[in-house]
Design a protein around this motif. Structure first.
Motif, mmCIF file in Angstrom:
data_model
loop_
_atom_site.group_PDB
_atom_site.id
_atom_site.type_symbol
_atom_site.label_atom_id
_atom_site.label_comp_id
_atom_site.label_asym_id
_atom_site.label_seq_id
_atom_site.Cartn_x
_atom_site.Cartn_y
_atom_site.Cartn_z
ATOM 1 N N GLY A 144 0.823 -1.204 0.000
ATOM 2 C CA GLY A 144 0.000 0.000 0.000
ATOM 3 C C GLY A 144 0.853 1.248 0.000
ATOM 4 N N ASN A 145 0.204 2.409 -0.025
ATOM 5 C CA ASN A 145 0.915 3.684 -0.042
ATOM 6 C C ASN A 145 1.000 4.327 1.335
ATOM 7 O OD1 ASN A 145 1.280 3.453 -2.788
ATOM 8 N ND2 ASN A 145 -0.508 4.686 -3.317
ATOM 9 N N ALA A 146 0.327 3.778 2.334
ATOM 10 C CA ALA A 146 0.352 4.362 3.675
ATOM 11 C C ALA A 146 0.298 3.239 4.703
ATOM 12 C CB ALA A 146 -0.812 5.322 3.873
ATOM 13 N N LEU A 147 1.350 2.475 4.781
ATOM 14 C CA LEU A 147 1.400 1.351 5.713
ATOM 15 C C LEU A 147 1.911 1.810 7.073
ATOM 16 C CD1 LEU A 147 2.941 -1.463 3.477
ATOM 17 C CD2 LEU A 147 0.518 -0.991 3.918
ATOM 18 N N GLN A 148 1.280 1.341 8.122
ATOM 19 C CA GLN A 148 1.764 1.597 9.478
ATOM 20 C C GLN A 148 1.550 0.352 10.314
ATOM 21 O OE1 GLN A 148 -0.091 4.781 11.724
ATOM 22 N NE2 GLN A 148 1.763 5.070 12.941
ATOM 23 N N VAL A 149 2.597 -0.099 10.988
ATOM 24 C CA VAL A 149 2.545 -1.314 11.789
ATOM 25 C C VAL A 149 2.494 -0.935 13.260
ATOM 26 C CG1 VAL A 149 3.727 -3.452 12.375
ATOM 27 C CG2 VAL A 149 3.837 -2.576 10.042
ATOM 28 N N TRP A 150 1.559 -1.541 13.991
ATOM 29 C CA TRP A 150 1.448 -1.304 15.427
ATOM 30 C C TRP A 150 1.952 -2.536 16.176
ATOM 31 C CZ3 TRP A 150 0.257 3.367 17.295
ATOM 32 C CH2 TRP A 150 -0.382 4.276 16.439
ATOM 33 N N PRO A 151 2.915 -2.362 17.077
ATOM 34 C CA PRO A 151 3.436 -3.508 17.820
ATOM 35 C C PRO A 151 2.434 -4.007 18.859
ATOM 36 C CG PRO A 151 4.414 -1.484 18.640
ATOM 37 C CD PRO A 151 3.608 -1.108 17.423
ATOM 38 N N PHE A 152 2.523 -5.290 19.174
ATOM 39 C CA PHE A 152 1.665 -5.887 20.194
ATOM 40 C C PHE A 152 2.039 -5.374 21.578
ATOM 41 C CE2 PHE A 152 0.874 -9.295 23.301
ATOM 42 C CZ PHE A 152 -0.507 -9.410 23.166
ATOM 43 N N ALA A 153 3.339 -5.234 21.829
ATOM 44 C CA ALA A 153 3.825 -4.765 23.130
ATOM 45 C C ALA A 153 4.945 -3.760 22.889
ATOM 46 C CB ALA A 153 4.309 -5.931 23.981
ATOM 47 N N ILE A 154 4.645 -2.481 23.079
ATOM 48 C CA ILE A 154 5.612 -1.422 22.779
ATOM 49 C C ILE A 154 6.882 -1.576 23.602
ATOM 50 C CG2 ILE A 154 6.016 1.076 22.899
ATOM 51 C CD1 ILE A 154 3.077 1.493 22.277
ATOM 52 N N GLU A 155 6.737 -2.011 24.859
ATOM 53 C CA GLU A 155 7.885 -2.045 25.757
ATOM 54 C C GLU A 155 8.951 -3.060 25.328
ATOM 55 O OE1 GLU A 155 4.868 -4.998 27.250
ATOM 56 O OE2 GLU A 155 4.829 -2.924 26.527
ATOM 57 N N ARG A 156 8.599 -4.032 24.502
ATOM 58 C CA ARG A 156 9.597 -5.017 24.081
ATOM 59 C C ARG A 156 9.890 -4.920 22.584
ATOM 60 N NH1 ARG A 156 5.249 -9.698 24.845
ATOM 61 N NH2 ARG A 156 4.679 -10.082 22.677
ATOM 62 N N THR A 157 9.452 -3.830 21.951
ATOM 63 C CA THR A 157 9.610 -3.666 20.507
ATOM 64 C C THR A 157 10.765 -2.738 20.182
ATOM 65 O OG1 THR A 157 7.260 -4.048 20.098
ATOM 66 C CG2 THR A 157 8.490 -2.922 18.380
ATOM 67 N N GLY A 167 18.768 6.742 -1.301
ATOM 68 C CA GLY A 167 17.851 7.432 -0.411
ATOM 69 C C GLY A 167 16.632 6.641 0.004
ATOM 70 N N GLY A 168 16.477 5.418 -0.484
ATOM 71 C CA GLY A 168 15.347 4.599 -0.087
ATOM 72 C C GLY A 168 15.488 4.122 1.343
ATOM 73 N N ALA A 169 14.380 3.996 2.044
ATOM 74 C CA ALA A 169 14.408 3.606 3.462
ATOM 75 C C ALA A 169 13.812 2.225 3.655
ATOM 76 C CB ALA A 169 13.645 4.624 4.301
ATOM 77 N N LEU A 170 14.483 1.414 4.446
ATOM 78 C CA LEU A 170 13.978 0.103 4.850
ATOM 79 C C LEU A 170 13.805 0.141 6.359
ATOM 80 C CD1 LEU A 170 15.100 -3.351 3.575
ATOM 81 C CD2 LEU A 170 14.746 -2.970 6.016
ATOM 82 N N VAL A 171 12.624 -0.260 6.837
ATOM 83 C CA VAL A 171 12.308 -0.200 8.262
ATOM 84 C C VAL A 171 11.988 -1.601 8.765
ATOM 85 C CG1 VAL A 171 10.728 0.722 10.006
ATOM 86 C CG2 VAL A 171 11.456 2.160 8.091
ATOM 87 N N GLY A 172 12.467 -1.906 9.952
ATOM 88 C CA GLY A 172 12.160 -3.182 10.576
ATOM 89 C C GLY A 172 11.546 -2.985 11.948
ATOM 90 N N MET A 173 10.477 -3.708 12.245
ATOM 91 C CA MET A 173 9.890 -3.717 13.584
ATOM 92 C C MET A 173 10.163 -5.089 14.183
ATOM 93 S SD MET A 173 6.001 -3.760 15.015
ATOM 94 C CE MET A 173 6.142 -5.549 15.160
ATOM 95 N N PHE A 174 10.860 -5.127 15.305
ATOM 96 C CA PHE A 174 11.285 -6.377 15.923
ATOM 97 C C PHE A 174 10.678 -6.466 17.310
ATOM 98 C CE2 PHE A 174 15.039 -9.081 17.501
ATOM 99 C CZ PHE A 174 14.525 -10.235 16.932
ATOM 100 N N ASP A 175 9.604 -7.246 17.427
ATOM 101 C CA ASP A 175 8.957 -7.493 18.714
ATOM 102 C C ASP A 175 9.636 -8.714 19.314
ATOM 103 O OD1 ASP A 175 7.363 -8.186 20.840
ATOM 104 O OD2 ASP A 175 5.524 -8.452 19.676
ATOM 105 N N LEU A 176 10.481 -8.490 20.308
ATOM 106 C CA LEU A 176 11.325 -9.551 20.869
ATOM 107 C C LEU A 176 10.948 -9.821 22.316
ATOM 108 C CD1 LEU A 176 13.781 -11.461 20.746
ATOM 109 C CD2 LEU A 176 15.218 -9.493 21.336
ATOM 110 N N GLN A 177 10.464 -11.030 22.584
ATOM 111 C CA GLN A 177 10.145 -11.449 23.945
ATOM 112 C C GLN A 177 11.208 -12.434 24.411
ATOM 113 O OE1 GLN A 177 6.249 -13.130 24.436
ATOM 114 N NE2 GLN A 177 6.547 -13.642 26.589
ATOM 115 N N LEU A 178 11.824 -12.125 25.564
ATOM 116 C CA LEU A 178 12.867 -12.980 26.114
ATOM 117 C C LEU A 178 12.356 -13.732 27.335
ATOM 118 C CD1 LEU A 178 15.955 -10.568 26.004
ATOM 119 C CD2 LEU A 178 15.142 -12.150 24.246
ATOM 120 N N GLY A 179 12.740 -14.983 27.442
ATOM 121 C CA GLY A 179 12.404 -15.751 28.628
ATOM 122 C C GLY A 179 13.170 -15.233 29.828
ATOM 123 N N PRO A 180 12.631 -15.383 31.033
ATOM 124 C CA PRO A 180 13.324 -14.902 32.242
ATOM 125 C C PRO A 180 14.646 -15.615 32.445
ATOM 126 C CG PRO A 180 11.492 -16.347 32.824
ATOM 127 C CD PRO A 180 11.364 -16.074 31.354
ATOM 128 N N GLY A 181 15.635 -14.832 32.773
ATOM 129 C CA GLY A 181 16.940 -15.416 33.069
ATOM 130 C C GLY A 181 17.802 -15.706 31.856
#
Length: 205
Positions: A144-157, A167-181
């Motif tokens: 599309g011409n106006a894509l916007q991605v919303w993360p599930f959990a901002i605090e871990r994104t 001049g072209g831009a490539l964007v990555g959204m990385f929602d990363l959940q880590l196990g405790p410890g």
């Protein structure tokens, strides 16, 4: 082997290391992802510049058509979602020879999905040396011409951005959940010698 979306949503860990330095593990994995992205795009003839963490981009209406791929991953200690977004012209420029005959939205979208799959494959190889493993879900794509991605959990994104010399831009959204410890420990030199690296061939006799 593919993981299901239920696997992605139900990432758990039985790691018992106390007082996790999670920030260190997160930063290291994000660094490995940045390196994998640069190497992947360079392999297909697209040199990226200024790769780094950025703020969440706002939706913009643009005449440049955009393509995005979404892929999930899940393992015992890590899980989440990766979204890659770029102008269609950047992805069209690195289409493999087998797809040059069918340029268009379908070919570009399929290739963006394959790039996201290969990127997580490279990341899996990199973090595997630390004893971390995960499965991937099948990728999907949107355009599309106006894509916007919303993360599930901002605090871990984490958001990554990179630019091409044109001049072209490539964007990555990385929602990363880590196990405790989770602790990423450098392998012993003898273990590294026995491990397979990216691009190595393994023969099963």
């Amino acid at each position: 082997m593919w993981a299901t979306m239920q696997d992605v949503a139900a990432v758990s860990s039985d790691h018992e290391t106390p007082s996790p330095p999670e920030i260190g593990a997160r930063e290291r994995i994000v660094e490995q992802l940045s390196e994998a992205l640069s190497a992947l795009m360079s392999h297909y003839g697209v040199e990226l510049e200024e790769i780094g963490i950025c703020a969440a981009p706002a939706a913009e209406t643009s005449t440049a058509r955009q393509v995005a791929a979404v892929i999930g991953f899940a393992g015992a200690h890590v899980g989440g979602t990766l979204v890659l977004q770029a102008p269609c012209e950047i992805i069209a420029a690195c289409l493999p020879l087998s797809d040059l005959q069918r340029r268009g939205d379908a070919a570009i979208g399929d290739w963006m999905g394959e790039l996201s799959n290969q990127l997580l494959g490279r990341l899996k190889s990199k973090v595997g040396r630390f004893g971390v493993d995960f499965l991937l879900t099948p990728p999907t794509h949107l355009m599309g011409n106006a894509l916007q991605v919303w993360p599930f959990a901002i605090e871990r994104t984490v958001w990554l951005s990179a630019r091409t010399p044109e001049g072209g831009a490539l964007v990555g959204m990385f929602d990363l959940q880590l196990g405790p410890g989770l602790v990423l420990t450098e392998p012993a030199p003898e273990d590294e010698d026995d491990a397979f690296g990216e691009g190595d061939m393994m023969l099963l006799l």
